[in-house]
Write a protein that holds these residues in place. Sequence first.
Motif, PDB file in Angstrom:
ATOM      1  N   GLY A  90     -16.438   0.671  -2.159  1.00 20.22           N
ATOM      2  CA  GLY A  90     -15.657   0.123  -0.499  1.00 20.22           C
ATOM      3  C   GLY A  90     -15.658  -1.648  -0.621  1.00 20.22           C
ATOM      4  N   ASP A  91     -15.900  -2.208  -1.609  1.00 24.98           N
ATOM      5  CA  ASP A  91     -15.316  -3.282  -1.055  1.00 24.98           C
ATOM      6  C   ASP A  91     -14.890  -3.925  -1.081  1.00 24.98           C
ATOM      7  OD1 ASP A  91     -15.236  -6.554  -2.674  1.00 24.98           O
ATOM      8  OD2 ASP A  91     -17.035  -6.388  -2.364  1.00 24.98           O
ATOM      9  N   GLU A  92     -14.438  -5.252   0.830  1.00 22.80           N
ATOM     10  CA  GLU A  92     -13.418  -5.259   1.302  1.00 22.80           C
ATOM     11  C   GLU A  92     -12.559  -6.462   0.290  1.00 22.80           C
ATOM     12  OE1 GLU A  92     -11.443  -6.266   4.742  1.00 22.80           O
ATOM     13  OE2 GLU A  92     -13.277  -4.506   4.248  1.00 22.80           O
ATOM     14  N   VAL A  93     -12.591  -7.155  -0.971  1.00 21.01           N
ATOM     15  CA  VAL A  93     -12.002  -7.754  -1.377  1.00 21.01           C
ATOM     16  C   VAL A  93     -10.949  -6.648  -1.717  1.00 21.01           C
ATOM     17  CG1 VAL A  93     -11.801  -9.146  -3.874  1.00 21.01           C
ATOM     18  CG2 VAL A  93     -13.402  -9.510  -2.124  1.00 21.01           C
ATOM     19  N   ASP A  94     -11.457  -5.443  -2.402  1.00 17.04           N
ATOM     20  CA  ASP A  94     -10.704  -4.888  -3.505  1.00 17.04           C
ATOM     21  C   ASP A  94      -9.972  -3.840  -2.441  1.00 17.04           C
ATOM     22  OD1 ASP A  94     -11.738  -4.532  -5.896  1.00 17.04           O
ATOM     23  OD2 ASP A  94     -13.461  -3.222  -5.036  1.00 17.04           O
ATOM     24  N   ARG A  95      -9.945  -3.615  -1.475  1.00 23.13           N
ATOM     25  CA  ARG A  95      -9.270  -3.775   0.242  1.00 23.13           C
ATOM     26  C   ARG A  95      -7.709  -4.265   0.271  1.00 23.13           C
ATOM     27  NH1 ARG A  95      -9.710   0.534   4.187  1.00 23.13           N
ATOM     28  NH2 ARG A  95      -8.290  -0.373   6.402  1.00 23.13           N
ATOM     29  N   LEU A  96      -8.245  -5.851   0.804  1.00 26.76           N
ATOM     30  CA  LEU A  96      -8.020  -6.276   1.048  1.00 26.76           C
ATOM     31  C   LEU A  96      -6.289  -6.949  -0.209  1.00 26.76           C
ATOM     32  CD1 LEU A  96      -9.362  -8.965   2.486  1.00 26.76           C
ATOM     33  CD2 LEU A  96      -8.302  -7.482   3.265  1.00 26.76           C
ATOM     34  N   ILE A  97      -6.474  -7.190  -1.785  1.00 27.68           N
ATOM     35  CA  ILE A  97      -6.064  -7.155  -2.612  1.00 27.68           C
ATOM     36  C   ILE A  97      -4.981  -5.390  -2.552  1.00 27.68           C
ATOM     37  CG2 ILE A  97      -5.940  -6.991  -5.316  1.00 27.68           C
ATOM     38  CD1 ILE A  97      -8.773  -8.737  -5.326  1.00 27.68           C
ATOM     39  N   GLY A  98      -5.381  -4.572  -2.560  1.00 27.31           N
ATOM     40  CA  GLY A  98      -5.138  -3.073  -2.695  1.00 27.31           C
ATOM     41  C   GLY A  98      -3.538  -2.778  -1.973  1.00 27.31           C
ATOM     42  N   LEU A  99      -4.120  -3.277  -0.835  1.00 27.32           N
ATOM     43  CA  LEU A  99      -3.271  -3.941   0.886  1.00 27.32           C
ATOM     44  C   LEU A  99      -2.013  -4.367  -0.163  1.00 27.32           C
ATOM     45  CD1 LEU A  99      -5.154  -3.539   4.475  1.00 27.32           C
ATOM     46  CD2 LEU A  99      -3.275  -1.824   2.855  1.00 27.32           C
ATOM     47  N   GLU A 100      -2.394  -6.046  -0.694  1.00 26.23           N
ATOM     48  CA  GLU A 100      -1.808  -7.142  -0.653  1.00 26.23           C
ATOM     49  C   GLU A 100      -0.310  -6.347  -1.801  1.00 26.23           C
ATOM     50  OE1 GLU A 100      -3.533  -9.963  -1.678  1.00 26.23           O
ATOM     51  OE2 GLU A 100      -4.155 -10.838   0.568  1.00 26.23           O
ATOM     52  N   THR A 101      -0.871  -5.661  -2.494  1.00 26.88           N
ATOM     53  CA  THR A 101      -0.258  -4.882  -3.460  1.00 26.88           C
ATOM     54  C   THR A 101       0.918  -3.854  -3.189  1.00 26.88           C
ATOM     55  OG1 THR A 101      -1.178  -2.883  -4.191  1.00 26.88           O
ATOM     56  CG2 THR A 101      -1.502  -5.543  -5.886  1.00 26.88           C
ATOM     57  N   GLY A 102       0.994  -3.763  -2.046  1.00 26.35           N
ATOM     58  CA  GLY A 102       1.891  -3.179  -1.412  1.00 26.35           C
ATOM     59  C   GLY A 102       1.217  -1.405  -0.972  1.00 26.35           C
ATOM     60  N   ALA A 103       0.124  -1.394  -1.070  1.00 29.58           N
ATOM     61  CA  ALA A 103      -0.405   0.708  -0.693  1.00 29.58           C
ATOM     62  C   ALA A 103      -0.490  -0.457   1.151  1.00 29.58           C
ATOM     63  CB  ALA A 103      -2.165  -0.041  -0.936  1.00 29.58           C
ATOM     64  N   ASP A 104      -0.514   1.293   1.438  1.00 27.06           N
ATOM     65  CA  ASP A 104      -0.487   1.481   3.523  1.00 27.06           C
ATOM     66  C   ASP A 104      -1.436   1.725   3.239  1.00 27.06           C
ATOM     67  OD1 ASP A 104       2.972   1.369   4.007  1.00 27.06           O
ATOM     68  OD2 ASP A 104       2.687   3.205   2.210  1.00 27.06           O
ATOM     69  N   ASP A 105      -2.429   2.129   2.865  1.00 31.47           N
ATOM     70  CA  ASP A 105      -3.619   3.044   4.035  1.00 31.47           C
ATOM     71  C   ASP A 105      -5.035   2.242   2.354  1.00 31.47           C
ATOM     72  OD1 ASP A 105      -5.766   2.767   5.657  1.00 31.47           O
ATOM     73  OD2 ASP A 105      -5.308   4.693   5.291  1.00 31.47           O
TER      74      ASP A 105
END
Length: 252
Positions: A90-105
């Motif tokens: 649930g790390d915030e960095v993982d979340r933001l990187i995931g969204l930056e690659t094109g994920a929607d949620d």
Amino acid sequence: MTTPPTLAERRALVVEDDEDISELISFTLAKQGFDVRTAHDGPSAVAAVPEFDPDLITLDLGLPGLDGLEVCRRVRTTTDAYVVMITARGDEVDRLIGLETGADDFLAKPFSSRELAARVNAMFRRPRRGPATPEQPAEEPARAMPGEDHEVLRHGALVVDVDGRQVHRDGTELELTRTEFDLLTELMRTPARVWSREALLRSVWGNEWASDTHLVEVHVGNLRRKLSQGAGDRRFIRTVRGVGYRMEAAAD
């Protein structure tokens, strides 16, 4: 004119190496009416996308072969499917990187099947138009209407064909994800309005989504980069400090 798939036509690709979780997600989506296919590693997922042409991809972050971030980067070049990343971290960095690659949620394990279903359903019935606030009356954008029901928005160098889901800047077509396209459409429909992050979250993602404004911030950042690439120092989306976002004044 492109129309969204009907419930019976929707396809979902479940990418998960944990068999129990894969079965849970598949069962949940099948109950929602999706035709479901599964993949259990990164390379299989990348290969399945052009063949299966899914409308939704649930994507585990920790996959064998290729991790979820790399899978997302690769499939984003061939599909505009909604992508929901799922991870044990649930790390915030993982979340933001995931969204930056094109994920929607982004969903962190453990999650309930009810939460997954609510978020997926919200994505497929996103409201197309947000109401203007009393303090910020809507400005009617200039529109070209090629057909009676065909909506095209124009704002300076930007042209958005809403029904054709195409965006052009200075005559060059831009490649946007579904979420980026929906964000730009909302902003251009009321270019004088200052949208709060919360209002954009409700209007683009739907009321069932958690009130996490990081979704808005990351996607607006991605959208800005795509709009500005090769456009010199022109800005298209302005940040209104302490409030949110609005369209930059259109150049003459």
